[in-house]
Design a protein around this motif. Structure first.
Motif, short mmCIF file in Angstrom:
data_model
loop_
_atom_site.label_atom_id
_atom_site.label_comp_id
_atom_site.label_asym_id
_atom_site.label_seq_id
_atom_site.Cartn_x
_atom_site.Cartn_y
_atom_site.Cartn_z
N ALA A 1 0.84 -1.20 0.00
CA ALA A 1 0.00 0.00 0.00
C ALA A 1 0.87 1.25 0.00
CB ALA A 1 -0.92 0.00 1.23
N LEU A 2 1.91 1.24 0.83
CA LEU A 2 2.79 2.41 0.91
C LEU A 2 3.53 2.61 -0.41
CD1 LEU A 2 4.08 1.84 4.52
CD2 LEU A 2 2.63 3.73 3.75
N GLU A 3 3.94 1.51 -1.03
CA GLU A 3 4.62 1.63 -2.33
C GLU A 3 3.70 2.23 -3.38
OE1 GLU A 3 6.19 -2.28 -3.08
OE2 GLU A 3 7.93 -1.91 -1.80
N ALA A 4 2.40 2.01 -3.23
CA ALA A 4 1.44 2.57 -4.18
C ALA A 4 0.98 3.97 -3.74
CB ALA A 4 0.24 1.65 -4.31
N ASP A 5 1.61 4.50 -2.70
CA ASP A 5 1.26 5.82 -2.18
C ASP A 5 -0.17 5.89 -1.64
OD1 ASP A 5 1.90 8.40 -1.53
OD2 ASP A 5 1.29 9.24 -3.45
N LEU A 6 -0.60 4.78 -1.04
CA LEU A 6 -1.88 4.75 -0.35
C LEU A 6 -1.62 4.87 1.15
CD1 LEU A 6 -3.41 1.70 -2.26
CD2 LEU A 6 -4.29 4.05 -2.37
N LYS A 7 -2.58 5.41 1.89
CA LYS A 7 -2.43 5.53 3.34
C LYS A 7 -3.12 4.33 4.00
CE LYS A 7 -3.90 9.83 2.55
NZ LYS A 7 -4.40 11.20 2.70
N PRO A 8 -2.34 3.44 4.63
CA PRO A 8 -2.93 2.23 5.21
C PRO A 8 -3.56 2.48 6.60
CG PRO A 8 -0.57 1.94 4.72
CD PRO A 8 -0.86 3.41 4.68
N ILE A 9 -4.72 1.89 6.80
CA ILE A 9 -5.34 1.83 8.13
C ILE A 9 -5.20 0.38 8.57
CG2 ILE A 9 -7.48 2.08 9.46
CD1 ILE A 9 -8.46 4.04 7.26
N GLY B 1 4.26 -8.89 14.65
CA GLY B 1 4.24 -9.64 13.39
C GLY B 1 3.83 -8.80 12.20
N GLY B 2 3.03 -7.78 12.42
CA GLY B 2 2.44 -7.08 11.28
C GLY B 2 2.88 -5.64 11.09
N ILE B 3 3.32 -4.98 12.14
CA ILE B 3 3.60 -3.54 12.04
C ILE B 3 5.07 -3.25 12.30
CG2 ILE B 3 3.10 -1.26 13.04
CD1 ILE B 3 0.23 -2.25 13.56
N ALA B 4 5.64 -4.02 13.24
CA ALA B 4 7.03 -3.74 13.65
C ALA B 4 8.03 -3.98 12.52
CB ALA B 4 7.40 -4.58 14.88
N GLY B 5 7.59 -4.69 11.47
CA GLY B 5 8.48 -4.95 10.34
C GLY B 5 8.64 -3.76 9.40
N GLU C 1 10.28 5.24 8.51
CA GLU C 1 9.67 6.11 7.49
C GLU C 1 8.33 5.55 7.04
OE1 GLU C 1 12.86 4.84 7.26
OE2 GLU C 1 13.68 6.70 8.10
N GLN C 2 8.27 4.22 6.88
CA GLN C 2 7.01 3.59 6.49
C GLN C 2 5.99 3.72 7.62
OE1 GLN C 2 8.74 -0.26 5.64
NE2 GLN C 2 8.39 -0.03 3.44
N PHE C 3 6.45 3.46 8.84
CA PHE C 3 5.52 3.50 9.98
C PHE C 3 4.85 4.87 10.11
CE2 PHE C 3 4.28 4.48 14.24
CZ PHE C 3 3.36 3.46 14.45
N ALA C 4 5.63 5.92 9.84
CA ALA C 4 5.12 7.29 10.02
C ALA C 4 3.90 7.57 9.13
CB ALA C 4 6.23 8.30 9.71
N LYS C 5 3.68 6.72 8.12
CA LYS C 5 2.58 6.99 7.18
C LYS C 5 1.34 6.14 7.46
CE LYS C 5 5.71 8.31 3.50
NZ LYS C 5 6.54 7.68 2.47
N ILE C 6 1.36 5.29 8.48
CA ILE C 6 0.18 4.44 8.69
C ILE C 6 -0.68 4.97 9.84
CG2 ILE C 6 1.56 2.45 7.93
CD1 ILE C 6 1.02 1.26 10.80
N ALA D 1 9.82 7.79 20.89
CA ALA D 1 8.81 8.60 21.57
C ALA D 1 8.04 9.51 20.61
CB ALA D 1 9.45 9.44 22.67
N ASP D 2 8.74 10.08 19.62
CA ASP D 2 8.04 10.97 18.69
C ASP D 2 6.99 10.20 17.90
OD1 ASP D 2 9.62 12.97 19.59
OD2 ASP D 2 10.87 13.15 17.78
N ALA D 3 7.36 9.00 17.46
CA ALA D 3 6.41 8.17 16.71
C ALA D 3 5.23 7.78 17.60
CB ALA D 3 7.10 6.93 16.16
N GLY D 4 5.52 7.47 18.86
CA GLY D 4 4.45 7.09 19.79
C GLY D 4 3.47 8.23 20.00
N ALA D 5 4.00 9.45 20.06
CA ALA D 5 3.12 10.61 20.26
C ALA D 5 2.35 10.94 18.99
CB ALA D 5 3.95 11.81 20.71
N ALA D 6 2.97 10.70 17.85
CA ALA D 6 2.37 11.16 16.59
C ALA D 6 1.38 10.17 15.99
CB ALA D 6 3.47 11.43 15.56
#
Ligand code: PGA
Length: 244
Positions: free
Chosen positions: A111-119, A144-148, A152-157, A195-200
């Motif tokens: 999804a991120l490679e296609a420039d989609l915002k994943p929920i 198993g699903g998110i920590a991988g 930069e990818q995480f910041a977009k989900i 911490a920044d990612a956790g807050a954001a």
């Protein structure tokens, strides 16, 4: 505020929904508004939402860009159809269609490679909650699903916490229960991505969100929005949720 239409509505019904819905949310600038219709309604939804702040998403995608995968839809196809978002790993996909944390990760990267915002959806089953395993289940799904993802990818989900026992059952998690689970998820994010990612990170609650309980849920600072199934099918009720 995202609506998950599941397997409901035709293109004509989609058009009719937007005709009623858009005027009701024209003043809503406090949140992003997303509707995730079935694939065959995406074109109608994109067309109907044109010129409004409402964005459209898919309910799933496959991770290959194209190929001999009968019945599947890819990220580039969704993007080319005008979708901006995609729901990934919904519990109904996990329960009925064999999706796993591993395929959730593949889909999220695609999804991120296609420039989609994943929920990206996570959440425990009733038996798991009753056995006191909620935190462990969320940890497993996260690991198993998110920590991988890369930071930069995480910041977009966006993450959606959806306790399976609350979906379509009329049983909502209390605002405190939902906030507790969101805190667990946020601490997993902080431990992995900082911490920044956790807050954001934005964490949506999903599971029998209705016009009459959305205010209490949204009063919890931990809850950043809602993923709404049944109540998103009616323009009036989804508009009251958006305008909580
Ligand atoms: P519900 O569905 O609001 O009908 O409980 C939520 C969801 O499955 O995303």
């Amino acid at each position: 505020m995202a609506g998950n239409w599941k397997m409901y509505k035709t293109p004509a019904e989609t058009k009719a929904f937007f005709e009623k819905f858009l005027p009701l949310v024209s003043g809503a600038s406090h949140c992003e508004i997303v509707i995730n219709p079935p694939f065959v309604n995406i074109a109608a939804a994109v067309d109907a939402a044109k010129g409004s702040r409402v964005e459209i998403g898919g309910q799933n995608l496959y991770w290959a860009k194209e190929g001999a995968f009968t019945g599947e839809i890819s990220g580039p196809m969704l993007k080319a159809s005008g979708a901006e978002w995609v729901i990934i790993g919904h519990s109904e996909r996990r329960q009925y269609f064999g999706e796993t944390d591993e395929t959730v990760l593949k889909r999220t990267v695609a999804a991120l490679e296609a420039d989609l915002k994943p929920i990206v959806c996570v959440g425990e089953m009733l038996a798991e909650r009753e056995a006191g395993e909620t935190e462990a289940v969320l940890r497993t799904q996260f690991d198993g699903g998110i920590a991988g993802l890369s930071p930069e990818q995480f910041a977009k989900i966006v993450i959606a916490y959806e306790p399976v026992w609350a979906i379509g059952t009329g049983k909502t998690a209390t605002p405190e229960m939902a906030a507790d689970a969101h805190r667990v998820l946020r601490s997993l994010v902080t431990a992995k991505f900082g911490a920044d990612a956790g807050a954001a990170v934005r964490i949506l609650y999903g599971g029998s969100v209705k016009p009459d309980n959305v205010k209490g849920l949204m009063a919890q600072p931990e809850i950043d929005g809602a993923l709404v199934g049944g109540a998103s099918l009616d323009p009036g009720s989804f508009a009251s949720i958006v305008n909580f």
